[in-house]
Design an enzyme around this catalytic site. Structure first.
Site, PDB file in Angstrom:
ATOM      1  N   SER A 142       1.787  -0.676   4.078  1.00 59.48           N
ATOM      2  CA  SER A 142       2.298  -1.920   3.510  1.00 59.48           C
ATOM      3  C   SER A 142       3.800  -1.786   3.319  1.00 59.48           C
ATOM      4  CB  SER A 142       1.645  -2.198   2.152  1.00 59.48           C
ATOM      5  OG  SER A 142       2.284  -3.282   1.493  1.00 59.48           O
ATOM      6  N   TYR A 156      -0.740   0.474  -6.016  1.00 55.17           N
ATOM      7  CA  TYR A 156      -1.047   0.131  -4.625  1.00 55.17           C
ATOM      8  C   TYR A 156       0.070   0.628  -3.702  1.00 55.17           C
ATOM      9  CZ  TYR A 156      -1.559  -2.897  -0.503  1.00 55.17           C
ATOM     10  OH  TYR A 156      -1.673  -3.378   0.790  1.00 55.17           O
TER      11      TYR A 156
END
Length: 247
Positions: A142, A156
């Site tokens: 990501s 995350y």
């Protein structure tokens, strides 16, 4: 191509888009893995088969090594072929700041996004070696790994930073065997993950912030992943591709 493409987290988002588009890229057999969303996975599998490919539906909790091992025991019984892995299964917790990152929350996110992804990759490498037909791996990271996701999901982002490092090391380790390993860092993408993180309006708020002025689509990530998994990218390994609209 008689190869086998394994897509984890294929019930929605990037995983579903990759599985759906795989037949157009020559994959004749596609493993549609899911954790909980059986209906979504069945929908993905139906589209895969409508495109002329064979879909294999598998449920497994990637946080449980024995469940992952059982899935790969069944995969090993199939006819050998080139193996591709889109290592995509992942979760976010609700948005929060540092005081919200309880040990229980952080453990849960790392169990799926990091520990689960490493175990899936390990099992895939074993399958590639046993079948001796070659293969490639793409890990979904990501842009948060670069940006840190402050006041949103630092935990995350940390899991994806770990995935970036894992990608680089695994690529170096497997390159002598001809097994390529790459990663993709999606940016702001139109998927349901924002709602799962408790911010369903996130795209409305920041979707136009990338230099390209719009969010990306799951299909755009899928196209990048399928290229990296294909022999068209035969000299590409140890690369982490930003698909972020310039963000």
């Amino acid at each position: 191509m008689t190869g086998l493409l394994i897509v984890t987290g294929a019930s929605a988002g990037i995983g579903a888009a990759t599985a759906r588009n795989a037949a157009f890229n020559g994959w004749s057999r596609i493993v549609v893995h899911y954790g909980q969303d059986k209906t979504g996975a069945e929908d993905t599998a139906a589209v895969v088969e409508s495109m002329g490919a064979q879909a294999y539906l598998f449920q497994a909790d990637v946080t449980k090594p024995k469940a992952v091992a059982r899935m790969f025991v069944k995969l090993a019984e199939m006819k050998p072929g080139r193996v591709g892995l889109l290592n995509n299964a992942g979760i976010v917790s609700p948005t929060g700041s540092i005081m919200d990152l309880t040990p229980e929350r952080v453990e849960k996110v790392f169990a799926v996004n990091c520990f689960g992804a490493i175990e899936v990759a390990r099992q895939t490498v074993g399958l590639i070696r046993d079948w001796r037909k070659g293969g490639a791996i793409v890990n979904i990271s990501s842009a948060a790994a670069r940006l840190g996701a402050p006041d949103m999901y630092i935990d995350y982002a940390a899991t994806k930073g770990a995935i970036d490092t894992f990608t680089l090391g695994l690529a170096d380790e497997l390159a002598p065997e001809g097994i390529r390993v790459n990663g993709i860092r999606p940016g702001i993408i139109e998927t349901g993950i924002h709602a799962k993180g408790g911010v369903p309006d996130r795209l409305e708020k920041i979707g136009k912030s990338p230099p390209m002025g719009r969010p990306g689509t799951a299909d755009e990530i899928a196209e990048a992943a399928l290229w990296l998994l294909s022999e068209r990218a035969s000299y590409v390994t140890r690369s982490i591709l930003d698909v972020t609209g310039g963000r």
